[in-house]
Design an enzyme around this catalytic site. Structure first.
Site, PDB file in Angstrom:
ATOM      1  N   SER A  52       0.827  -1.200   0.000  1.00 40.62           N
ATOM      2  CA  SER A  52       0.000   0.000   0.000  1.00 40.62           C
ATOM      3  C   SER A  52       0.868   1.259   0.000  1.00 40.62           C
ATOM      4  O   SER A  52       1.596   1.513  -0.945  1.00 40.62           O
ATOM      5  CB  SER A  52      -0.967  -0.052   1.189  1.00 40.62           C
ATOM      6  OG  SER A  52      -1.944   0.948   1.122  1.00 40.62           O
TER       7      SER A  52
ATOM      8  N   ASP B 224      -9.868  -5.229  -4.307  1.00 45.19           N
ATOM      9  CA  ASP B 224      -9.168  -4.151  -3.614  1.00 45.19           C
ATOM     10  C   ASP B 224      -9.817  -2.812  -3.952  1.00 45.19           C
ATOM     11  O   ASP B 224      -9.741  -2.338  -5.078  1.00 45.19           O
ATOM     12  CB  ASP B 224      -7.699  -4.148  -4.040  1.00 45.19           C
ATOM     13  CG  ASP B 224      -6.822  -3.281  -3.156  1.00 45.19           C
ATOM     14  OD1 ASP B 224      -7.351  -2.349  -2.530  1.00 45.19           O
ATOM     15  OD2 ASP B 224      -5.603  -3.526  -3.104  1.00 45.19           O
TER      16      ASP B 224
ATOM     17  N   HIS C 116      -7.644  -5.470  -0.097  1.00 50.35           N
ATOM     18  CA  HIS C 116      -6.422  -4.718   0.198  1.00 50.35           C
ATOM     19  C   HIS C 116      -5.635  -5.323   1.364  1.00 50.35           C
ATOM     20  O   HIS C 116      -4.402  -5.383   1.329  1.00 50.35           O
ATOM     21  CB  HIS C 116      -6.798  -3.266   0.518  1.00 50.35           C
ATOM     22  CG  HIS C 116      -5.661  -2.312   0.440  1.00 50.35           C
ATOM     23  ND1 HIS C 116      -5.092  -1.930  -0.752  1.00 50.35           N
ATOM     24  CD2 HIS C 116      -4.967  -1.655   1.416  1.00 50.35           C
ATOM     25  CE1 HIS C 116      -4.109  -1.071  -0.527  1.00 50.35           C
ATOM     26  NE2 HIS C 116      -4.019  -0.889   0.789  1.00 50.35           N
TER      27      HIS C 116
END
Length: 408
Positions: free
Chosen positions: A178, A347, A376
């Protein structure tokens, strides 16, 4: 220039509502304090109890931040495993280095890499609980929080890689999740930084955010939350503070977002996340970040750009010598840098369309793993992560690194 309050009266209304609801206007940043601290650091709390060797390190960035690094190795002697090159783990937004050790050793990437002989280094960016402040600023200073992921990429990552290189005399494998991938992709456009990197593995890779589907996040963007918080004099974001808890409630009210499953409302449906361990995760997460970092991320969502922080026309000229912030040009990442990416069909933050945009701008052809049912958080905390993606990642590192035994 930055949008004025008069142009967006909604943000003023949000600020006033928060002020009345939380009764915090007069105390400003004083209410946003680190709500958690742990004696002994990350090693003592999460790594050593499992029998792994762990040593705490500190490195200083060029702008004075003191970053915590942990060096982890397996406590099990395995004659069939050669010592592999160093690997640096970069966590996501509102997380710290603990994110890589949240589950058992056979499920947590930090432990898995150590068991495969890697020299594991755990990064903690500025402002997080496992880092150590600043050489001259205190947490209560406004200037302490005057940064975004731009500084993490250009200063934090550079300092971590330089330190690891000085200790190991080796190029470094980088793993990001991320925000850790935003930092990495931006930093890899800089020759002095990318030259220290052997290869990179990016989980939920992000450089563009204009196609996110998270209704919760989009609600906050549409509310101009960051401007409302600025009006309240807030610079540090601590999601466990009263005011930000109230903001989450506001974003969920009125049916604009289904927050019955808060994690799914933010990140998308996660197929393989062990929800029974949420209470344990929350003992360590979330970590603080800066309001400026949130502003920068929201700029990416609104503008569809992967660029430096936008200060507004006048200050951009003073800061960058041009009216618009310079873009991070992904085509500057060397074609010779081996890159592996894993992304998911569920995601809501690292959308498939945005990942494809990133891939098109790279000169190289990264190895890509697409997991249709992954959200995610699955890339970090899936109970199936080893068989679904970590084993694939380790094979990738073996294929491009020097001196890594395939017997591990």
């Amino acid at each position: 220039m930055s949008t004025s309050v008069l142009q967006h009266p909604l943000q003023l209304a949000v600020a006033v509502s928060l002020c009345v609801y939380s009764a915090v206007c007069l105390s400003g940043d004083l209410i946003i304090q680190h709500s958690q601290s742990y004696d002994g650091g990350l090693c003592l709390n999460l790594v050593e109890p499992w029998g792994y060797n762990c040593v705490e390190h500190t490195t200083e960035t060029n702008d004075g931040f003191l970053l915590g690094l942990q060096r982890v190795s397996s406590g099990i002697v395995n004659s069939g495993v050669e010592k592999a090159p160093p690997v640096l783990l970069l966590h996501g937004l509102f997380m710290g280095g603990d994110a890589w050790f949240m589950d058992s050793p056979n499920q947590s990437l930090g432990f898995i890499l150590a068991d495969h002989g890697f020299d594991v280094w755990v990064g903690n960016v500025r402002g997080t609980k496992w880092s150590h402040g600043h050489s001259s600023l205190s947490v209560g200073d406004k200037e302490f929080w005057d940064w975004s992921w731009q500084e993490m990429a250009l200063y934090d990552l550079e300092a971590m890689l330089s330190y690891i290189n000085s200790k190991t005399d080796s190029k470094v494998f980088v793993v990001g999740h991320s925000q850790g991938t935003i930092m990495s992709l931006a930093a890899f456009t800089q020759p002095d930084i990318v030259n220290m990197v052997e290869a990179a593995a990016l989980l939920s890779p992000i450089s563009y955010l204009d196609h996110i589907t998270s209704k919760f996040v989009l609600n906050l963007v549409n509310l101009h939350l960051e401007e409302a918080l600025s009006l309240l004099g807030i610079h540090q974001l601590n999601l466990k503070s009263n005011i930000l808890t109230n903001i989450i409630e506001m974003a969920c009210d009125g049916g604009r977002a289904d927050c019955s499953d808060m994690l799914a409302a933010i990140t998308g449906e996660n197929c393989c996340f062990n929800s029974s361990r949420v209470d344990f995760y929350l003992e360590f997460e979330p970590h603080p970040s800066s309001l400026k970092n949130l502003k920068h991320l929201f700029q990416m969502i609104r503008k569809g750009t992967f660029a430096k922080y936008d200060y507004g026309t006048l200050k951009n000229v003073l800061q960058y010598g041009q009216t618009k912030p310079p873009a991070f040009d992904l085509s500057l990442i060397p074609e010779s840098l081996p890159i592996w990416m894993a992304y998911g069909g569920n995601d809501a933050l690292g959308d498939v369309v945005d990942v494809q945009h990133t891939l098109k701008e790279l000169r190289s052809k990264p190895e890509v793993l697409f997991l249709e049912d992954y959200g995610h958080v699955d890339f970090l905390l899936s109970t199936r992560a080893y068989e679904d993606l970590y084993d694939n990642m380790i094979s990738f590192f073996r294929s491009c690194g020097n001196g890594i035994s395939s017997s591990s």
